[in-house]
Design a protein around this motif. Structure first.
Motif: not given
Length: 504
Positions: A376-391
Motif C-alpha cells: 500500500y503506497c502513499e506517494p505523498a509520504a514516500r511510504k510503502i506498507t508491504l506484506a509478502g507471502a513466500g516472495h
C-alpha cells in the motif's frame, strides 16, 4: 573347386547387395546388368563422394621398340566382377550418410530462426552455392512471416525485395505462379532473355549470376515458403545435387511445420498473458512507475499490477503462480483480478489482502500455490506498507544506499491452513527507487540463491547516475546486468517480472 560362371556370380553379388541395403533396391534393379557380364567388367571411372567422375582413363606408356619389330601391347587388367555396382553402392552410402548428418543437425534446432539458418547452410553445401535466402509465408495466412539470409546483410535483403516478385524464381513460387516441384534453376541470369531490368541491376550490385529455388511445403501444412541459393558465377546444380536437396527440403519442411506451430502457440500464450496484465500503468503524483516482463516459451503465471486507490494511494503487487502453460496463465488472471478487488476493499491492510487471497486460492484451486507481494503506497509520504507471502524481498535503490528490504519469512499462499505474516514499512527518500521482482529473475541466472541475490545487488548498485531518474532505464539496466548474454530474452525458460517505483 566349383566352376561358377561370371553371369551367376553377378546375380549373387547383386542379391547380397540388395539384402544388405534395402533402401536402394529399386536403383539396383536398374544397374544390375546380369545379362551383360562384359559391360560390368569394363573399367569404370573413379567416384568422388558419390559422384560419377568423368576423368578419362590414363594413357599407358609403351616402351619403344626397335625398327621392324612389332610392338607388344601389355594386357589391360580386367576390373573385378561387380566393380561398377560396388562403386554405385559406395556413392549411395556416401549420399545417405551426408543426408543423415545434415538432418540430424537440423532436428537439433529448437527455434524457427535457427532451423532456417541451418536449412540455408545445408542447402548451400548440397548445391555448391555460397549465399542463400529463405522466405516463410505460410499459405494459411496465420504467420509468422519472416525472411532470413545466408551471406546476405539486411541491406542486401532489402535490395532483393525491391525486385518485382514475379521476376524472381522464389517469388513465383510464393505467389503460386509456379509450383517449382523440382526446383527452378536460372543458370545464367545475365544471358537470360527478358530478365527484369531491376533484377539485372540488383544481381549485378550483389554479385550473383545464377540461382536455384525450391518450395517448402508439406502434405498436411501445405505451402510454407520458398528458399533460393545464389551462385557467384553461372552454374546450376547437377541431377544428383537436385535429388539430394529435394530429399533434404522435404524433411526440412516437416520440421519447419512443427516449429511454426510451436511459434504460433508461443505467440498466442504471450498475447493471452499480456491481455491479462495492465495495458498501461497509472499516473499518480509523487511517483514514477515502470514495468518489464519476459514470458517463458510455455507461458507462465508471473504477474504485476499497479492500481489507484482512494486517498491518492496506490496498490502495488507482483506474484507468481506455480506451473506453466494455459492453466497457469488462467490461474494468474483469476488471482490478479481477485487481488484487485481485495485491494480496493481493504488495501490499507496488506496482510488482510493477502489473507483473503490465500483463502480464495485454497478453496477454489487447492492443488495450486502462489507467491505474492502487495504494498500500500502513499506517494505523498514516500511510504510503502508491504506484506509478502513466500516472495523475494524488494530492493531499495538510491544515491546513498542499495539494500534489500527486510521482510518476514512466510510461506507461499496455499501452503498453510491459515496464512498470516506481519507487514513492514518502507520509507524512501526523494530520488530512490523500490524494485519489486519475481523469482524468475534469480532462477534464470542458473546460480545458487545467495549468488543470484549478490548479482542482483551488484547490478542495482551499478546503475549509472544518468539513468537513476528513469525507473524504466533502471529496470532495463538490472535485466541486462543480472541476465547477460541473452538470458533476458523473451523466450527464456522462466517468466520474469520487474516493477520499479521511483519517488520524486
Amino acid at each position: 573347386m566349383l566352376d561358377i560362371s561370371l553371369r551367376v556370380r553377378v546375380h549373387v553379388e547383386t542379391l547380397l547387395a540388395t539384402q544388405n541395403d534395402m533402401g536402394v533396391c529399386d536403383a539396383l534393379g536398374q544397374y544390375a546388368l546380369a545379362g551383360k557380364p562384359d559391360t560390368m567388367n569394363a573399367p569404370h571411372p573413379p567416384k568422388v563422394a558419390g559422384i560419377d567422375s568423368t576423368v578419362p582413363s590414363p594413357a599407358h606408356t609403351v616402351a619403344p621398340v626397335a625398327s621392324g619389330t612389332s610392338p607388344t601391347v601389355p594386357p589391360v587388367p580386367l576390373a573385378p566382377p561387380g566393380a561398377a555396382l560396388q562403386d554405385r553402392l559406395a556413392g549411395w552410402v556416401s549420399d545417405l550418410t551426408t543426408l543423415h548428418e545434415l538432418t540430424e543437425r537440423l532436428v537439433r534446432t529448437p527455434a524457427l530462426d535457427a532451423a532456417l539458418q541451418e536449412l540455408l547452410r545445408a542447402g548451400a553445401a548440397l548445391v555448391g552455392a555460397r549465399r542463400a535466402l529463405v522466405v516463410i509465408e505460410p499459405g494459411d495466412g496465420l504467420g509468422p512471416d519472416t525472411t532470413i539470409g545466408l551471406g546476405l546483410a539486411r541491406a542486401d535483403l532489402g535490395h532483393i525485395e525491391t525486385v518485382p516478385r514475379s521476376a524472381l524464381s522464389y517469388g513465383r513460387i510464393l505467389d503460386g505462379l509456379s509450383t517449382g516441384e523440382h526446383g527452378i534453376a536460372e543458370p545464367d541470369l545475365f544471358a537470360a532473355e527478358g530478365l527484369d531490368p531491376r533484377h539485372r541491376e540488383v544481381a549485378a550490385r550483389l554479385g550473383y549470376a545464377a540461382s536455384y529455388a525450391l518450395p517448402l511445403s508439406t502434405e498436411t501444412a501445405g505451402h510454407l515458403g520458398a528458399a533460393v541459393w545464389l551462385y557467384d558465377e553461372p552454374a546450376e546444380p547437377s541431377r544428383r545435387q537436385r535429388h539430394l536437396i529435394g530429399l533434404y527440403t522435404r524433411y526440412a519442411g516437416e520440421h519447419l511445420a512443427r516449429l511454426l506451430e510451436l511459434e504460433r502457440t508461443r505467440a498466442s500464450m504471450a498475447t493471452m498473458s499480456d491481455e491479462l496484465l495492465p495495458d498501461r500503468l497509472p499516473r499518480v503524483a509523487g511517483v514514477q512507475l515502470a514495468a518489464r516482463r519476459r514470458t517463458g516459451p510455455r507461458g507462465g503465471g508471473d504477474w504485476y499490477d499497479a492500481l489507484p486507490l482512494p486517498d491518492a494511494a496506490l496498490g502495488l503487487a507482483v506474484g507468481s503462480v506455480t506451473g506453466a502453460g494455459p492453466s497457469a496463465v488462467g490461474a494468474m488472471g483469476r488471482l490478479r483480478a481477485s487481488l484487485r478487488a481485495y485491494a480496493v476493499m481493504e488495501g490499507e491492510d496488506p496482510v488482510a489482502v493477502l489473507s483473503d487471497l490465500e483463502l480464495l486460492l485454497r478453496l477454489t484451486e487447492p492443488a495450486r500455490s502462489a507467491t505474492a507481494l502487495f504494498g500500500y503506497c502513499e506517494p505523498a509520504a514516500r511510504k510503502i506498507t508491504l506484506a509478502g507471502a513466500g516472495h523475494s524481498p524488494p530492493l531499495l535503490i538510491g544515491p546513498r544506499r542499495t539494500q534489500f528490504v527486510e521482510t518476514s519469512v512466510s510461506a507461499p499462499l496455499g501452503m498453510l491452513a491459515c496464512w498470516e505474516a506481519p507487514c513492514v514499512e518502507i520509507l524512501a527518500e526523494p530520488g530512490e527507487t523500490v524494485l519489486l521482482y519475481t523469482d524468475g529473475l534469480l532462477h534464470r541466472t542458473g546460480e545458487t540463491t545467495d549468488r543470484a541475490f549478490a548479482r542482483l545487488h551488484a547490478a542495482a548498485a551499478g546503475v549509472p547516475r544518468t539513468l537513476r531518474r528513469d525507473p524504466g532505464a533502471i529496470a532495463d539496466h538490472v535485466l541486462r546486468s543480472v541476465l547477460p548474454d541473452g538470458l533476458d530474452a523473451a523466450d527464456g525458460t522462466e517468466d520474469v517480472v520487474l516493477l520499479a517505483v521511483r519517488f520524486e
